[in-house]
Scaffold this motif. Structure first.
Motif, PDB file in Angstrom:
ATOM      1  N   ARG A   1       0.818  -1.217   0.000  1.00 38.04           N
ATOM      2  CA  ARG A   1       0.000   0.000   0.000  1.00 38.04           C
ATOM      3  C   ARG A   1       0.850   1.265   0.000  1.00 38.04           C
ATOM      4  NH1 ARG A   1      -1.824   3.681  -1.070  1.00 38.04           N
ATOM      5  NH2 ARG A   1      -3.665   4.848  -0.453  1.00 38.04           N
ATOM      6  N   GLU A   2       2.021   1.189   0.626  1.00 40.03           N
ATOM      7  CA  GLU A   2       2.871   2.377   0.725  1.00 40.03           C
ATOM      8  C   GLU A   2       3.475   2.793  -0.616  1.00 40.03           C
ATOM      9  OE1 GLU A   2       5.320  -1.235   2.147  1.00 40.03           O
ATOM     10  OE2 GLU A   2       3.273  -0.435   2.386  1.00 40.03           O
ATOM     11  N   ASN A   3       3.319   1.958  -1.640  1.00 31.62           N
ATOM     12  CA  ASN A   3       3.864   2.313  -2.966  1.00 31.62           C
ATOM     13  C   ASN A   3       3.000   3.333  -3.711  1.00 31.62           C
ATOM     14  OD1 ASN A   3       5.803   0.468  -2.393  1.00 31.62           O
ATOM     15  ND2 ASN A   3       5.516  -0.784  -4.227  1.00 31.62           N
ATOM     16  N   LEU A   4       1.777   3.550  -3.228  1.00 31.32           N
ATOM     17  CA  LEU A   4       0.864   4.481  -3.889  1.00 31.32           C
ATOM     18  C   LEU A   4       0.473   5.607  -2.937  1.00 31.32           C
ATOM     19  CD1 LEU A   4      -0.986   5.172  -6.353  1.00 31.32           C
ATOM     20  CD2 LEU A   4      -2.779   3.838  -5.203  1.00 31.32           C
ATOM     21  N   LEU A   5       0.644   6.832  -3.393  1.00 31.06           N
ATOM     22  CA  LEU A   5       0.181   8.007  -2.651  1.00 31.06           C
ATOM     23  C   LEU A   5      -1.060   8.554  -3.355  1.00 31.06           C
ATOM     24  CD1 LEU A   5       0.502  10.286  -0.538  1.00 31.06           C
ATOM     25  CD2 LEU A   5       1.997  11.449  -2.189  1.00 31.06           C
ATOM     26  N   SER A   6      -2.197   8.573  -2.655  1.00 30.36           N
ATOM     27  CA  SER A   6      -3.454   9.052  -3.229  1.00 30.36           C
ATOM     28  C   SER A   6      -3.806  10.396  -2.602  1.00 30.36           C
ATOM     29  CB  SER A   6      -4.587   8.061  -2.972  1.00 30.36           C
ATOM     30  OG  SER A   6      -4.250   6.779  -3.473  1.00 30.36           O
ATOM     31  N   MET A   7      -4.100  11.387  -3.455  1.00 30.29           N
ATOM     32  CA  MET A   7      -4.391  12.735  -2.970  1.00 30.29           C
ATOM     33  C   MET A   7      -5.602  13.307  -3.704  1.00 30.29           C
ATOM     34  SD  MET A   7      -0.478  14.186  -3.022  1.00 30.29           S
ATOM     35  CE  MET A   7      -0.225  13.634  -4.701  1.00 30.29           C
ATOM     36  N   MET A   8      -6.202  14.324  -3.083  1.00 33.73           N
ATOM     37  CA  MET A   8      -7.375  14.960  -3.657  1.00 33.73           C
ATOM     38  C   MET A   8      -7.346  16.446  -3.321  1.00 33.73           C
ATOM     39  SD  MET A   8     -11.302  14.477  -2.395  1.00 33.73           S
ATOM     40  CE  MET A   8     -10.729  14.823  -0.743  1.00 33.73           C
ATOM     41  N   ASP A   9      -7.647  17.279  -4.319  1.00 34.48           N
ATOM     42  CA  ASP A   9      -7.784  18.717  -4.082  1.00 34.48           C
ATOM     43  C   ASP A   9      -9.248  19.091  -4.243  1.00 34.48           C
ATOM     44  OD1 ASP A   9      -7.823  21.458  -4.048  1.00 34.48           O
ATOM     45  OD2 ASP A   9      -6.029  21.701  -5.274  1.00 34.48           O
ATOM     46  N   PRO A  10      -9.988  19.291  -3.135  1.00 32.00           N
ATOM     47  CA  PRO A  10     -11.423  19.588  -3.215  1.00 32.00           C
ATOM     48  C   PRO A  10     -11.738  21.045  -3.490  1.00 32.00           C
ATOM     49  CG  PRO A  10     -10.756  19.437  -0.931  1.00 32.00           C
ATOM     50  CD  PRO A  10      -9.516  19.172  -1.744  1.00 32.00           C
ATOM     51  N   SER A  11     -10.697  21.869  -3.720  1.00 26.35           N
ATOM     52  CA  SER A  11     -10.947  23.291  -3.980  1.00 26.35           C
ATOM     53  C   SER A  11     -11.291  23.561  -5.436  1.00 26.35           C
ATOM     54  CB  SER A  11      -9.710  24.115  -3.596  1.00 26.35           C
ATOM     55  OG  SER A  11      -8.632  23.845  -4.498  1.00 26.35           O
ATOM     56  N   ILE A  12     -11.160  22.558  -6.303  1.00 32.66           N
ATOM     57  CA  ILE A  12     -11.364  22.733  -7.749  1.00 32.66           C
ATOM     58  C   ILE A  12     -12.702  22.136  -8.174  1.00 32.66           C
ATOM     59  CG2 ILE A  12     -10.520  22.017 -10.022  1.00 32.66           C
ATOM     60  CD1 ILE A  12      -7.690  22.281  -8.896  1.00 32.66           C
ATOM     61  N   SER A  13     -13.438  22.896  -8.958  1.00 32.66           N
ATOM     62  CA  SER A  13     -14.684  22.405  -9.553  1.00 32.66           C
ATOM     63  C   SER A  13     -14.527  22.380 -11.070  1.00 32.66           C
ATOM     64  CB  SER A  13     -15.867  23.311  -9.183  1.00 32.66           C
ATOM     65  OG  SER A  13     -17.005  22.978  -9.964  1.00 32.66           O
ATOM     66  N   THR A  14     -14.838  21.236 -11.664  1.00 32.87           N
ATOM     67  CA  THR A  14     -14.744  21.118 -13.132  1.00 32.87           C
ATOM     68  C   THR A  14     -16.124  21.060 -13.772  1.00 32.87           C
ATOM     69  OG1 THR A  14     -14.676  18.695 -13.114  1.00 32.87           O
ATOM     70  CG2 THR A  14     -12.556  19.859 -12.896  1.00 32.87           C
ATOM     71  N   ARG A  15     -17.150  21.504 -13.036  1.00 33.13           N
ATOM     72  CA  ARG A  15     -18.478  21.577 -13.641  1.00 33.13           C
ATOM     73  C   ARG A  15     -18.427  22.523 -14.839  1.00 33.13           C
ATOM     74  NH1 ARG A  15     -18.699  21.080  -8.308  1.00 33.13           N
ATOM     75  NH2 ARG A  15     -20.130  19.564  -7.354  1.00 33.13           N
ATOM     76  N   TRP A  16     -19.329  22.316 -15.765  1.00 35.37           N
ATOM     77  CA  TRP A  16     -19.268  23.030 -17.042  1.00 35.37           C
ATOM     78  C   TRP A  16     -19.114  24.540 -16.866  1.00 35.37           C
ATOM     79  CZ3 TRP A  16     -18.400  21.359 -21.777  1.00 35.37           C
ATOM     80  CH2 TRP A  16     -18.641  22.221 -22.850  1.00 35.37           C
ATOM     81  N   LYS A  17     -19.901  25.127 -15.982  1.00 35.65           N
ATOM     82  CA  LYS A  17     -19.869  26.589 -15.819  1.00 35.65           C
ATOM     83  C   LYS A  17     -18.581  27.067 -15.157  1.00 35.65           C
ATOM     84  CE  LYS A  17     -22.310  26.419 -11.373  1.00 35.65           C
ATOM     85  NZ  LYS A  17     -23.492  26.872 -10.604  1.00 35.65           N
ATOM     86  N   ASN A  18     -17.885  26.157 -14.450  1.00 31.28           N
ATOM     87  CA  ASN A  18     -16.671  26.549 -13.720  1.00 31.28           C
ATOM     88  C   ASN A  18     -15.381  26.254 -14.478  1.00 31.28           C
ATOM     89  OD1 ASN A  18     -18.278  27.327 -11.537  1.00 31.28           O
ATOM     90  ND2 ASN A  18     -18.251  25.264 -10.667  1.00 31.28           N
ATOM     91  N   ARG A  19     -15.485  25.632 -15.640  1.00 27.10           N
ATOM     92  CA  ARG A  19     -14.269  25.177 -16.326  1.00 27.10           C
ATOM     93  C   ARG A  19     -13.328  26.314 -16.734  1.00 27.10           C
ATOM     94  NH1 ARG A  19     -15.782  19.656 -19.749  1.00 27.10           N
ATOM     95  NH2 ARG A  19     -16.280  18.441 -17.867  1.00 27.10           N
TER      96      ARG A  19
END
Length: 783
Positions: free
Chosen positions: A565-583
């Motif tokens: 499991r330590e071979n993979l680093l999983s991250m997420m940035d929740p500050s970004i929206s890729t909805r159509w109007k926000n692209r």
């Protein structure tokens, strides 16, 4: 001494004659035609007004060598004439009797001889008059031919036919015994098992034994190909005749071929055939396929048996050997591979050969007694593929192409196609009045158009039957096949289908769109002994079972990743929206975080975008001379361009590589970039399918029927793209890398509960400092 048990075999007269004496050329087979029904009606009418008994069932059990052969058939007509038994064989034809191929007529005589042979089961001293009656359909004229035979001649000819057939059966038995002896001593071809591999093999074995379906979600690295293939091959010792390995991509099929060859090297005797697209094999013209003008289709069946006999002299033959023999005997390679597959143990190819109503292998799946194991690899791809299989589109543009240069060659067909053109023209006004998408969704297919399509099909069949050497344009032939398929779909049409009438610029089209093909897939699944569905991304399993014709109580398993499991680093940035109007506003923040992520360690990275438009908008804001190399996926890339794109991951460079690709595209699944070839994947957005008329029909259908419209139409298909793209990072126990998800929706519970367990914990990025800290620590630990 124990008495040897004799084999019991069953075969009909028609099957025997067709098997032993295939003659003629490859051609067109109509899907539906009132002309063929007309022939059958005349056939029955002749039987009703003639003397004697019609449709006489016959059976004779023949003891031959170590076999008891149940030989059966149904004679068209039998009656007595001057103490002689007359057996009449009735054939309807568009070809005038004087032009019938002599070899085809010889087959008809042999069929009548076989019926006479069956009659000798009850009576020994009969004198026979065999009569061929040809009904010439255009004018309904009758033509008769007669021959006289005595009992001895009939008995000799009948036994000769059965012995010839038995010789071919003997070849199959000899190979099966030879193969099964090798399987008795077979061992798993690798010295050690990967984590989860033994569990998967045990489940496959149990599923085959129980004649059940199995659903497996197994992350990359377990060794799914060999873990599913090996127990399936061992099942050939029992009741199974063949193993079918089906996938969406040729690259995966090549892996299976290599696995079979590796088993052969270990002493397991296996014959395999990989079925490849017809245009890739064509020896005549890869751009068009017209059997009426192809020298490799002309007289195909006249040369087939000699070529098959040569192929069977080989031990572990494969597709390459079969192709060479097809070329030597001037046979269509595609058709010869299909015929050669009857003698193979493993058939490898696309999903189409099991599921597609146009091209499925009728020789196997229309035979109720046939037993086979079907392995469905990357099964997530089958959902949308199966909708395509049961959908059909006819456009005015393609209609006009098919009509071109047809007026003089086939006036009657041309006139009917012209009426279809007029029907399209009549729809223009309704579509022109629509302000937004020029598209109409219809619950039912237009009845007037259906009638015209039936008339066009009949006209085409009549044309080909009366003029078998007529050379028609490829576009006309393609049009004919599409019309045939539309009519086939109309015979299945219910609330799972919709008709979509649309206008794009000046072209008008009508599409029969299948929203839910699960019932048809289920029917296919039930024709096999066992179906194993497997993929690295089958979440949630209930969705795939519903969509692919499974039962909710079918066995299922989710295997954990075999890699640390330590071979993979999983991250997420929740500050970004890729909805159509926000692209538009998201592009600069996305650029900043991507550049930050790839700056921590010099390496090779892929950033996936939900569409080409979004990707190109991102490219437009990159500096002209960035401090990293950039590779961009483009629409319609040829194989050479794809190889060039992937070759960039093989090369050494002083700078990092940032490859840009689309979710769900060629570089988002099915590629292996091991070790230092890939260090991270950045996934922009949640991969939702584009909103459109068809996608909205899917949503409405599943909302009405399962109350899961959004999930089935958008959420689950999008999630699959995410899982496949992220799965490119860790491909072996030695790989290390990161996944970075850029979208606020990944923070919601609906996504959190569906993401793979081996991606967790999913670290939240609050700012670039957090990103630098996480990546710095991760890469230092690998050093």
């Amino acid at each position: 001494m124990e008495k040897k048990v004799k084999k019991t075999l069953k075969i009909s007269v028609v099957e025997l004659i067709t098997y032993l004496f295939p003659t003629g050329s490859l051609g067109y087979a109509p899907t539906k035609s009132s002309r063929l029904l007309e022939g059958a009606e005349l056939h029955r009418k002749l039987q009703s007004i003639s003397k004697g008994i019609a449709e006489v069932p016959l059976l004779r059990i023949v003891e031959l060598d170590d076999c008891m052969i149940h030989f059966h058939g149904r004679a068209d007509q039998v009656y007595l004439e001057n103490q002689q038994t007359v057996i009449r064989e009735i054939k309807s034809t568009y070809t005038s009797p004087e032009q019938i191929n002599p070899e085809a007529m010889q087959r008809d005589w042999l069929q009548a001889i076989a019926y006479a042979f069956l009659m000798l089961a009850d009576k020994e001293n009969l004198q026979f008059i065999l009569e061929l009656c040809y009904i010439h359909l255009p004018g309904k004229e009758l033509t008769f031919f007669r021959k006289t035979y005595d009992t001895t001649s009939i008995e000799e000819l009948g036994l000769k036919l059965l012995k010839s057939w038995l010789e071919w059966k003997q070849k199959a038995w000899e190979w099966e015994n030879y193969r099964n002896q090798s399987l008795e001593f077979a061992q798993f071809p690798f010295s050690s098992l990967r984590k989860g591999q033994q569990e998967l093999m045990d489940l496959v074995h149990l599923s085959i034994s129980d004649h059940s379906s199995l659903w497996v979600e197994a992350p990359t690295g377990i060794g799914k190909t060999m873990a599913t293939l090996y127990p399936s091959i061992l099942s050939l010792k029992g009741q199974n005749h063949k193993v079918f390995y089906l996938s969406a991509k040729t690259s995966q099929q090549i892996n299976v071929v290599e696995a079979v060859q590796f088993l052969n090297q270990q002493g397991v005797k296996l014959r395999h055939i990989q079925l490849t697209a017809k245009e890739k094999l064509c020896l005549h013209s890869s751009s068009t396929c017209d059997p009426l003008s192809c020298p490799f289709a002309e007289g195909y069946y006249d040369r087939l048996m000699e070529a098959l006999n040569e192929l069977l002299q080989l031990e572990n033959f494969g597709s390459s050997e079969a192709y060479k023999i097809a070329e030597k005997h001037r046979l269509c390679p595609f058709e010869f591979l299909l015929d050669a597959s009857l003698w193979a143990d493993i058939i490898i190819g696309d999903y189409n050969y099991f599921y597609d109503p146009r091209v499925y292998l009728k020789r196997y799946w229309d035979n109720a007694s046939y037993q086979a194991v079907v392995l469905v690899d990357e099964a997530h791809n089958l959902v949308d593929r199966s909708r395509e299989m049961y959908s059909s589109l006819l456009s005015k543009k393609e209609l006009l192409k098919g009509m071109k240069n047809l007026k003089r060659k086939a006036a009657s067909l041309y006139e009917i196609l012209k009426q279809i053109q007029s029907w399209f023209k009549d729809q223009e006004e309704d579509l022109e009045n629509l302000y937004a998408d020029k598209c109409l969704t219809l619950k039912r297919f237009p009845e007037a158009l259906e009638i015209l399509l039936e008339e066009a099909q009949d006209a085409f069949v009549k044309l080909i039957s009366q003029s078998p050497k007529a050379i028609l344009p490829h576009t006309t032939i393609s049009l004919y096949f599409e019309i045939c398929f539309m009519l086939k779909l109309l015979s299945l049409y219910d609330d799972r289908f919709f008709s979509i009438l649309s206008m794009d610029r000046k072209d008008i089209s009508i599409k029969i769109a299948c929203i839910n093909p699960s019932a048809m897939l289920k029917e296919c699944n039930q024709k096999s002994n066992s179906v194993i569905f497997f993929s690295a991304s089958l979440s949630p399993l209930s969705y795939y079972k519903e969509a692919l014709g499974g039962d909710m109580d079918d066995p299922e398993v989710k295997l954990s990743s075999p890699f640390p499991r330590e071979n993979l680093l999983s991250m997420m940035d929740p500050s970004i929206s890729t909805r159509w109007k926000n692209r538009p506003a998201s592009l600069k923040p996305i650029k900043s975080i991507i550049e930050a992520a790839i700056s921590v360690k010099k390496g090779k990275y892929i950033a996936y975008f939900p569409s080409y438009q979004y990707l190109n908008d991102f490219v437009a804001i990159l500096p002209k001379t960035p401090p990293y190399e950039v590779m961009v996926q483009k629409t319609g890339m040829k194989e050479r361009e794809k190889k060039q794109y992937l070759s960039a991951f093989e090369e050494e460079s002083d700078r990092s590589l940032l490859a840009l690709a689309v979710l769900g595209g060629s570089f988002a699944e099915g590629i292996d970039l091991l070790g230092e070839k890939l260090h991270g994947a950045i996934i922009v957005g949640v991969g939702l399918p584009k909103i459109g008329p068809e996608r909205e029909l899917i949503r409405k259908y599943y909302q009405e029927n399962l109350n899961k419209g959004y999930e089935y139409a958008y959420l689950y298909p999008g999630l699959n793209k995410i899982m496949q793209a992220g799965g490119r990072v860790i491909r072996s126990e030695y790989d290390r890398g990161f996944i970075l998800l850029l979208e606020d929706r990944f923070a919601t519970s609906s996504y959190q509960k569906l993401l793979p367990e081996h991606w967790k914990p999913l670290h939240r990025i609050s700012d670039q400092d957090t990103l630098y800290e996480l990546l710095g620590s991760f890469w230092r630990s690998s050093d």
